[in-house]
Design an enzyme around this catalytic site. Structure first.
Site, PDB file in Angstrom:
ATOM      1  CB  ALA A   6      60.627   4.219  18.618  1.00  0.00           C
ATOM      2  CG  ASP A  11      64.549   2.496  32.186  1.00  0.00           C
ATOM      3  OD1 ASP A  11      64.854   3.560  32.760  1.00  0.00           O
ATOM      4  OD2 ASP A  11      63.607   2.410  31.365  1.00  0.00           O
ATOM      5  CG  PHE A  13      64.503   3.734  26.709  1.00  0.00           C
ATOM      6  CD1 PHE A  13      65.094   4.988  26.833  1.00  0.00           C
ATOM      7  CD2 PHE A  13      63.115   3.649  26.763  1.00  0.00           C
ATOM      8  CE1 PHE A  13      64.323   6.134  27.013  1.00  0.00           C
ATOM      9  CE2 PHE A  13      62.331   4.801  26.928  1.00  0.00           C
ATOM     10  CZ  PHE A  13      62.941   6.039  27.059  1.00  0.00           C
ATOM     11  CG  HIS A  64      61.991  10.720  34.456  1.00  0.00           C
ATOM     12  ND1 HIS A  64      61.920   9.354  34.305  1.00  0.00           N
ATOM     13  CD2 HIS A  64      62.776  11.158  33.435  1.00  0.00           C
ATOM     14  CE1 HIS A  64      62.633   8.991  33.249  1.00  0.00           C
ATOM     15  NE2 HIS A  64      63.157  10.067  32.700  1.00  0.00           N
ATOM     16  NE  ARG A  65      60.550  11.076  28.397  1.00  0.00           N
ATOM     17  CZ  ARG A  65      61.509  10.156  28.608  1.00  0.00           C
ATOM     18  NH1 ARG A  65      61.197   8.900  28.813  1.00  0.00           N
ATOM     19  NH2 ARG A  65      62.773  10.492  28.620  1.00  0.00           N
ATOM     20  CE  LYS A 115      63.405  10.737  25.399  1.00  0.00           C
ATOM     21  NZ  LYS A 115      64.343  11.858  25.228  1.00  0.00           N
ATOM     22  CG  ASP A 150      67.527  17.857  27.827  1.00  0.00           C
ATOM     23  OD1 ASP A 150      67.832  17.052  26.920  1.00  0.00           O
ATOM     24  OD2 ASP A 150      68.372  18.391  28.550  1.00  0.00           O
ATOM     25  CB  SER A 151      64.521  13.249  30.453  1.00  0.00           C
ATOM     26  OG  SER A 151      64.631  12.458  29.279  1.00  0.00           O
TER      27      SER A 151
END
Length: 197
Positions: free
Chosen positions: A11, A155, A152, A180-181, A13, A69-70
């Site tokens: 959720a 973090d 999340f 990063h995202r 993302k 993908d992280s």
């Protein structure tokens, strides 16, 4: 609005991608809403796994698909957890278990440098010969004691020296700016615009 399936049911993302892609005319739908099962992630690199997930979602839905993908890579652990970040402590997935294992493996390690890495892959269809690929990095350090209740995953343990806080303690706006995202999404948006999509 153009529909794009997100090869994830996370959720957090979905919300983050929608906030950044809606202004471009894209609406992001989590794959679970379309009955798509999770794809296998057998590869050793983030980009290969993201491509596998995007192709799987596009094939199942006939829609363009976006996958990320992280994970977190820790210098002292040779890049681990890496692609295994979500399942570092095994199944079922557990943020608490993953964080406990990470802190245990770093016990006695003076080098606490780490970075979050995100690879994004967008395919226009399952056989897209030129997927759009973007990535981003956020560097920091691992702290033993969790701090903050935002975010999340890792973090609460991911310290940002420039802020003097963990990622779980900073605002959503700050996180989007440095994460990063967030960096990967902005790079992807630039590629979408360049490609006229």
């Amino acid at each position: 609005m153009h529909k794009i399936v997100l090869a994830s049911n996370n959720a957090g993302k979905v919300k983050e991608f929608n906030r950044l892609l809606e202004p471009l005319g894209w609406i992001v739908i989590p794959q679970g809403e379309l009955g798509v099962s999770e794809a296998e992630e057998p590869h050793g690199t983030f980009i290969e796994n993201a491509l596998a997930k995007a192709r799987h979602a596009a094939l199942a839905t006939g829609l363009p698909a976006l996958a990320d993908d992280s994970g977190i890579c820790v210098h002292a652990l040779g890049g681990k957890p890496g692609v295994l970040s979500a399942r570092f402590a095994g199944e079922p997935k557990s943020d608490a278990g993953n964080n406990q294992k990470l802190i245990a493996e770093l016990a006695g390690q003076p080098d606490r440098r780490a970075y979050y890495y995100a690879a994004l892959v967008l395919v226009r269809h399952a056989d897209d010969p030129q997927p759009l690929i973007a990535d981003g990095i956020c560097a920091g350090e691992i702290v033993d004691e969790p701090r903050g209740d935002g975010g999340f995953g890792y973090d609460p343990h991911f310290w940002l020296p420039a802020f003097g806080k963990t990622v779980a303690e900073i605002s959503t706006e700050d996180k989007s700016a440095i994460s990063h995202r967030g960096k990967a999404i902005r790079a992807l948006v630039a590629k979408l615009q360049e490609a006229g999509l």
